[in-house]
Write a protein that holds these residues in place. Structure first.
Motif, PDB file in Angstrom:
ATOM      1  N   GLY A 159     -35.352 -20.113  -0.966  1.00  0.00           N
ATOM      2  CA  GLY A 159     -36.074 -19.191  -1.124  1.00  0.00           C
ATOM      3  C   GLY A 159     -36.597 -17.573  -0.377  1.00  0.00           C
ATOM      4  N   HIS A 160     -35.510 -17.727   0.073  1.00  0.00           N
ATOM      5  CA  HIS A 160     -35.097 -16.032   0.809  1.00  0.00           C
ATOM      6  C   HIS A 160     -34.588 -15.284   0.052  1.00  0.00           C
ATOM      7  CE1 HIS A 160     -36.769 -17.132   4.173  1.00  0.00           C
ATOM      8  NE2 HIS A 160     -36.154 -18.791   3.854  1.00  0.00           N
ATOM      9  N   SER A 161     -32.982 -16.274  -1.092  1.00  0.00           N
ATOM     10  CA  SER A 161     -32.786 -15.137  -2.138  1.00  0.00           C
ATOM     11  C   SER A 161     -32.859 -14.993  -3.326  1.00  0.00           C
ATOM     12  CB  SER A 161     -31.374 -14.898  -1.380  1.00  0.00           C
ATOM     13  OG  SER A 161     -30.723 -15.597  -0.490  1.00  0.00           O
ATOM     14  N   SER A 162     -32.401 -14.473  -4.023  1.00  0.00           N
ATOM     15  CA  SER A 162     -32.410 -14.774  -5.626  1.00  0.00           C
ATOM     16  C   SER A 162     -30.705 -13.712  -5.662  1.00  0.00           C
ATOM     17  CB  SER A 162     -33.663 -14.195  -6.499  1.00  0.00           C
ATOM     18  OG  SER A 162     -34.742 -15.277  -6.400  1.00  0.00           O
ATOM     19  N   LYS A 170     -31.478  -5.872 -14.968  1.00  0.00           N
ATOM     20  CA  LYS A 170     -32.142  -4.281 -16.216  1.00  0.00           C
ATOM     21  C   LYS A 170     -33.569  -4.634 -16.434  1.00  0.00           C
ATOM     22  CE  LYS A 170     -30.355  -2.899 -20.426  1.00  0.00           C
ATOM     23  NZ  LYS A 170     -30.394  -2.694 -21.683  1.00  0.00           N
ATOM     24  N   VAL A 171     -33.667  -5.755 -16.668  1.00  0.00           N
ATOM     25  CA  VAL A 171     -35.894  -6.235 -17.326  1.00  0.00           C
ATOM     26  C   VAL A 171     -36.011  -5.803 -15.644  1.00  0.00           C
ATOM     27  CG1 VAL A 171     -36.238  -8.032 -17.632  1.00  0.00           C
ATOM     28  CG2 VAL A 171     -34.850  -7.197 -18.735  1.00  0.00           C
ATOM     29  N   ALA A 172     -35.914  -6.308 -14.994  1.00  0.00           N
ATOM     30  CA  ALA A 172     -36.490  -5.752 -13.453  1.00  0.00           C
ATOM     31  C   ALA A 172     -36.702  -4.825 -12.880  1.00  0.00           C
ATOM     32  CB  ALA A 172     -35.769  -7.179 -11.602  1.00  0.00           C
ATOM     33  N   LYS A 173     -35.262  -4.131 -13.724  1.00  0.00           N
ATOM     34  CA  LYS A 173     -35.561  -2.218 -13.332  1.00  0.00           C
ATOM     35  C   LYS A 173     -35.062  -2.099 -11.907  1.00  0.00           C
ATOM     36  CE  LYS A 173     -38.482  -0.571 -16.600  1.00  0.00           C
ATOM     37  NZ  LYS A 173     -39.774  -1.419 -16.867  1.00  0.00           N
ATOM     38  N   VAL A 174     -34.340  -3.063 -11.494  1.00  0.00           N
ATOM     39  CA  VAL A 174     -33.167  -2.622  -9.818  1.00  0.00           C
ATOM     40  C   VAL A 174     -32.509  -1.661 -10.723  1.00  0.00           C
ATOM     41  CG1 VAL A 174     -32.278  -4.156  -7.788  1.00  0.00           C
ATOM     42  CG2 VAL A 174     -33.600  -5.113  -9.494  1.00  0.00           C
ATOM     43  N   THR A 195     -26.488  -5.869  -6.639  1.00  0.00           N
ATOM     44  CA  THR A 195     -24.686  -6.527  -6.985  1.00  0.00           C
ATOM     45  C   THR A 195     -25.279  -7.584  -7.275  1.00  0.00           C
ATOM     46  OG1 THR A 195     -25.811  -7.429  -5.251  1.00  0.00           O
ATOM     47  CG2 THR A 195     -23.481  -6.222  -4.580  1.00  0.00           C
ATOM     48  N   GLY A 196     -27.436  -8.120  -7.612  1.00  0.00           N
ATOM     49  CA  GLY A 196     -27.894  -8.314  -8.350  1.00  0.00           C
ATOM     50  C   GLY A 196     -28.792  -9.987  -7.720  1.00  0.00           C
ATOM     51  N   LEU A 197     -28.312  -9.433  -6.402  1.00  0.00           N
ATOM     52  CA  LEU A 197     -28.331 -10.326  -5.314  1.00  0.00           C
ATOM     53  C   LEU A 197     -29.677  -9.762  -4.479  1.00  0.00           C
ATOM     54  CD1 LEU A 197     -28.093 -13.002  -4.232  1.00  0.00           C
ATOM     55  CD2 LEU A 197     -27.137 -11.682  -2.097  1.00  0.00           C
ATOM     56  N   LEU A 198     -30.381 -10.284  -4.573  1.00  0.00           N
ATOM     57  CA  LEU A 198     -32.515  -9.662  -4.168  1.00  0.00           C
ATOM     58  C   LEU A 198     -32.445 -10.768  -3.392  1.00  0.00           C
ATOM     59  CD1 LEU A 198     -34.328  -8.874  -7.611  1.00  0.00           C
ATOM     60  CD2 LEU A 198     -32.303  -7.594  -5.765  1.00  0.00           C
ATOM     61  N   GLU A 199     -32.952  -9.785  -1.958  1.00  0.00           N
ATOM     62  CA  GLU A 199     -33.684 -10.834   0.152  1.00  0.00           C
ATOM     63  C   GLU A 199     -35.183 -10.817   0.178  1.00  0.00           C
ATOM     64  OE1 GLU A 199     -31.149 -12.709   1.052  1.00  0.00           O
ATOM     65  OE2 GLU A 199     -29.285 -11.464   0.484  1.00  0.00           O
ATOM     66  N   MET A 205     -39.047  -8.222  -7.363  1.00  0.00           N
ATOM     67  CA  MET A 205     -39.113  -7.014  -8.597  1.00  0.00           C
ATOM     68  C   MET A 205     -38.893  -8.726 -10.153  1.00  0.00           C
ATOM     69  SD  MET A 205     -36.764  -5.104  -6.281  1.00  0.00           S
ATOM     70  CE  MET A 205     -36.863  -3.737  -8.438  1.00  0.00           C
ATOM     71  N   ALA A 206     -38.548  -9.682  -9.483  1.00  0.00           N
ATOM     72  CA  ALA A 206     -38.112  -9.790 -10.945  1.00  0.00           C
ATOM     73  C   ALA A 206     -38.724 -11.493 -11.357  1.00  0.00           C
ATOM     74  CB  ALA A 206     -36.752 -10.681 -10.516  1.00  0.00           C
ATOM     75  N   MET A 207     -39.680 -12.077 -10.047  1.00  0.00           N
ATOM     76  CA  MET A 207     -40.086 -12.885  -9.940  1.00  0.00           C
ATOM     77  C   MET A 207     -42.118 -12.604 -10.577  1.00  0.00           C
ATOM     78  SD  MET A 207     -38.989 -16.100  -8.357  1.00  0.00           S
ATOM     79  CE  MET A 207     -39.953 -16.864  -7.739  1.00  0.00           C
ATOM     80  N   ASN A 208     -41.744 -11.134 -10.162  1.00  0.00           N
ATOM     81  CA  ASN A 208     -43.100 -11.221 -10.915  1.00  0.00           C
ATOM     82  C   ASN A 208     -43.115 -11.160 -11.995  1.00  0.00           C
ATOM     83  OD1 ASN A 208     -44.472 -10.796  -8.269  1.00  0.00           O
ATOM     84  ND2 ASN A 208     -44.143  -8.890  -8.160  1.00  0.00           N
ATOM     85  N   LEU A 209     -42.140 -11.074 -12.916  1.00  0.00           N
ATOM     86  CA  LEU A 209     -41.681 -10.817 -14.283  1.00  0.00           C
ATOM     87  C   LEU A 209     -41.966 -12.166 -14.997  1.00  0.00           C
ATOM     88  CD1 LEU A 209     -38.918  -8.941 -14.443  1.00  0.00           C
ATOM     89  CD2 LEU A 209     -41.854  -7.999 -14.586  1.00  0.00           C
ATOM     90  N   LEU A 210     -42.167 -13.247 -14.025  1.00  0.00           N
ATOM     91  CA  LEU A 210     -42.186 -14.674 -14.612  1.00  0.00           C
ATOM     92  C   LEU A 210     -43.552 -15.072 -15.248  1.00  0.00           C
ATOM     93  CD1 LEU A 210     -39.147 -16.927 -11.949  1.00  0.00           C
ATOM     94  CD2 LEU A 210     -38.819 -15.639 -14.189  1.00  0.00           C
ATOM     95  N   PRO A 211     -43.486 -15.662 -15.954  1.00  0.00           N
ATOM     96  CA  PRO A 211     -45.040 -16.297 -17.155  1.00  0.00           C
ATOM     97  C   PRO A 211     -45.504 -17.431 -15.569  1.00  0.00           C
ATOM     98  CG  PRO A 211     -42.971 -16.686 -17.725  1.00  0.00           C
ATOM     99  CD  PRO A 211     -42.262 -15.742 -17.387  1.00  0.00           C
TER     100      PRO A 211
END
Ligand SMILES: [Zn+2]
Length: 581
Positions: A159-162, A170-174, A195-199, A205-211
């Motif tokens: 649960g500490h990285s994605s 792009k969608v997550a506006k990182v 790089t695509g890796l979020l800690e 930033m991505a999780m909040n976009l998931l319905p």
């Protein structure tokens, strides 16, 4: 409770005979037979005594020497996220090479023909530290080769990285100039590009976009969770961090007669968003009023009698959010010639100040709610015990049953306080084994003295603590029998690899009887259910399981292979495998 005379004159619904009936009574006695009537145990003893209760309509089950024991009680789990992960694209916590990683995710994409290019693909249970070969880089590029236009998020089992693909980034506006959020990190390459890796918090930033899960998805998740529990032999559980959507789903299943375990729910107390201890407890009581169904009865029901509090995060790298008494060590030498010395950080301030914690615990005690507190580092443990000590001095504080979950590092001076203050540690035994997260780095930044005390299961037990078990599923796969094995051996699975051979630290394991007591009667105590469940005794509910092998006589390593043949809740068979017939 039925009197002995009354019990003797009416035939039982079911009689189990010729068994190794392990009771978890005060003497851990082993009996031969057991009888059930109206969902309760009316007899425990030898075959002859059970015969007297066998009438024409009594179903007689010949155990053929098999072990019958109380159903498992999981004192800390997250059934809704566990269940929903069973429905997601899952990498099953396995060590994978990059081609395996890619082909597994491609298979998920290919299976899901309905989802459009906008819909996130969520991949779960990624064993990030186990990627092969060691140190292989994981970047968006690894996902960009997959044939899909969809944004992808691959979530580590910890649960500490994605990891996101480029579309996801792009969608997550990182973006290049996006700063790291508080409590999180955007991993960047030499040129400063993500790089695509979020800690940690950056994952939001991505999780909040998931319905959010739909009502149907919530229902499917609860259903999947209960199915997994039945198969493992779990007859009661605590959802250690619930929400109204989850409790609604379980209520709906209950209405359909599909609630197959006694369900307990802990509501979060969070003083972050302007809440006071009073308002947070009032909100909890509102949810209790809506979902709690009163005292335990024969048929499984829902109870809301616990509060969840977080005192800190986790002691593991790279988060270091566990609240420690002494600083984490940092390498002041070179990678080749390391020199580990105390650094500047002891982790964050505890998430509750001492004042706020004391007030909150008092409010909860007044409301007859038991606190279930997340504590990972030794300072979080110490401060929680301090607040509980103050609570115990008040009249309402005497009846409280506080539980401290996780306790990965506890200062030895605090061991005896668990017994003295009657605080139950709720532990995940499976963490006490050599694994990527318990070897190497952890040893370095804890230093040898603290490292020797990680996962202090037997150390707390020997100091007189009442140990209860909680799986924390889905942080790990739901595998209670593997966890119990690790509780005894402190070893990894035989196929975990050479580097994980042997025991974790020089600490002893727990005796087998204590390991079983932790996941039965002691966990029942934390749920205020110990007069009804947790042992096989006359008058108690018939919550029990039949095992395919004897927990006490097989080699310790074999405990992990135990299969449940039958799961009974309130006298009703809710699961049965072919091996039982
Ligand atoms: Zn948890």
């Amino acid at each position: 409770m039925l009197s002995a005379a009354h019990a003797a004159d009416k035939p039982a619904d079911t009689v189990y005979r010729n068994g190794y009936v392990y009771t978890v009574d005060a003497r851990d006695s082993v009996q031969q037979a057991l009888a059930v009537r109206g969902g309760r145990i009316v007899y425990v003893g030898d075959n002859d005594g059970a015969k007297a209760l066998t009438g024409k309509k009594t179903e007689v089950i010949d155990l053929q020497g098999r072990m019958l024991m109380p159903g498992l009680i999981d004192g800390h789990m997250h059934p809704q996220s566990g269940g929903s992960r069973l429905l997601n694209c899952s990498l099953n916590y396995e060590s994978l090479t990059m081609p395996q990683f890619q082909s597994r995710i491609q298979a998920c994409i290919d299976r899901d023909k309905k989802s459009g290019a906008d819909r996130w693909l969520v991949v779960v249970n990624w064993f990030q530290q186990g990627m092969l070969p060691d140190g292989v880089e994981t970047t968006a590029g690894m996902l960009d080769v997959l044939k899909t236009d969809r944004p992808i998020i691959v979530r580590s089992s910890f649960g500490h990285s994605s990891l996101l693909n480029s579309k996801g980034v792009k969608v997550a506006k990182v973006e290049r100039d996006t700063p790291d959020p508080a409590g999180g990190k955007i991993t960047r390459d030499d040129k400063g590009n993500a790089t695509g890796l979020l800690e940690d918090a950056a994952q939001d930033m991505a999780m909040n976009l998931l319905p959010p899960l739909t009502v149907a998805e919530n229902l499917a998740a609860s259903k999947a969770a209960l199915a997994a529990m039945r198969q493992q032999g779990i007859t009661s559980f605590l959802d250690a961090y619930t929400d109204p959507e989850t409790m609604t789903a379980f209520t709906d299943l209950q209405k359909q007669g599909k609630l197959t375990a006694r369900a307990h729910f802990a509501v979060l107390i969070d003083l972050d968003k302007g809440a006071t201890p009073q308002s947070a407890v009032a909100e909890l009581l509102k949810q209790q009023k809506q979902f709690d169904q009163g005292p335990t009865r024969v048929a499984p029901s829902m109870q809301v009698r616990h509060a969840k509090l977080f005192m800190d995060g986790v002691i593991s790298a790279p988060a270091f959010t566990g609240a420690m008494l002494e600083p984490y060590l940092v390498n002041k030498g070179t990678p080749e010639k390391p020199d580990w010395q105390p650094g500047a950080s002891t982790g964050p301030a505890s998430y509750f100040s001492q004042d706020a914690l004391r007030t909150t615990l008092k409010e909860l005690a007044r409301a007859h709610i038991d606190p279930h507190i997340h504590v990972d580092g030794d300072r979080a443990v110490r401060e929680s015990l301090d607040a509980i000590e103050a609570l115990r001095a008040t009249p309402e504080g005497k009846r409280v049953r506080p539980a401290l979950a996780h306790d990965e590092i506890v200062d030895p001076a605090d061991y005896p306080r668990f017994a003295r203050l009657d605080v139950t540690p709720v532990l995940s035994f499976q963490w006490g084994k050599p694994a990527p997260d318990t070897l190497g780095a952890l040893k370095d930044y804890m230093g040898p003295q603290r490292y020797a005390t990680v996962e202090p299961q037997a150390l707390l037990l020997n100091a007189g603590a009442r140990i209860a078990y909680g799986s924390d599923w889905p942080v790990d796969p739901l595998d209670e029998w593997f966890a119990l094995k690790v509780g005894v051996t402190r070893t990894a699975a035989p196929d975990a690899g050479k580097e994980y051979a042997g025991r974790l630290t020089a600490q002893p394991g727990m005796p087998r009887a204590e390991v079983l007591r932790a996941i039965t009667l002691n966990a029942a105590y934390t749920l205020r259910q110990e007069t009804q469940t947790g042992s096989l005794e006359v008058g108690k509910l018939a919550d029990m399981i039949v095992l395919d092998r004897n927990f006490f006589t097989i080699p310790a390593e074999d405990i992990a292979n135990i299969k449940v043949l039958q799961t009974v809740v309130g006298g009703k068979i809710v699961y049965q495998s072919k091996g039982m017939r």
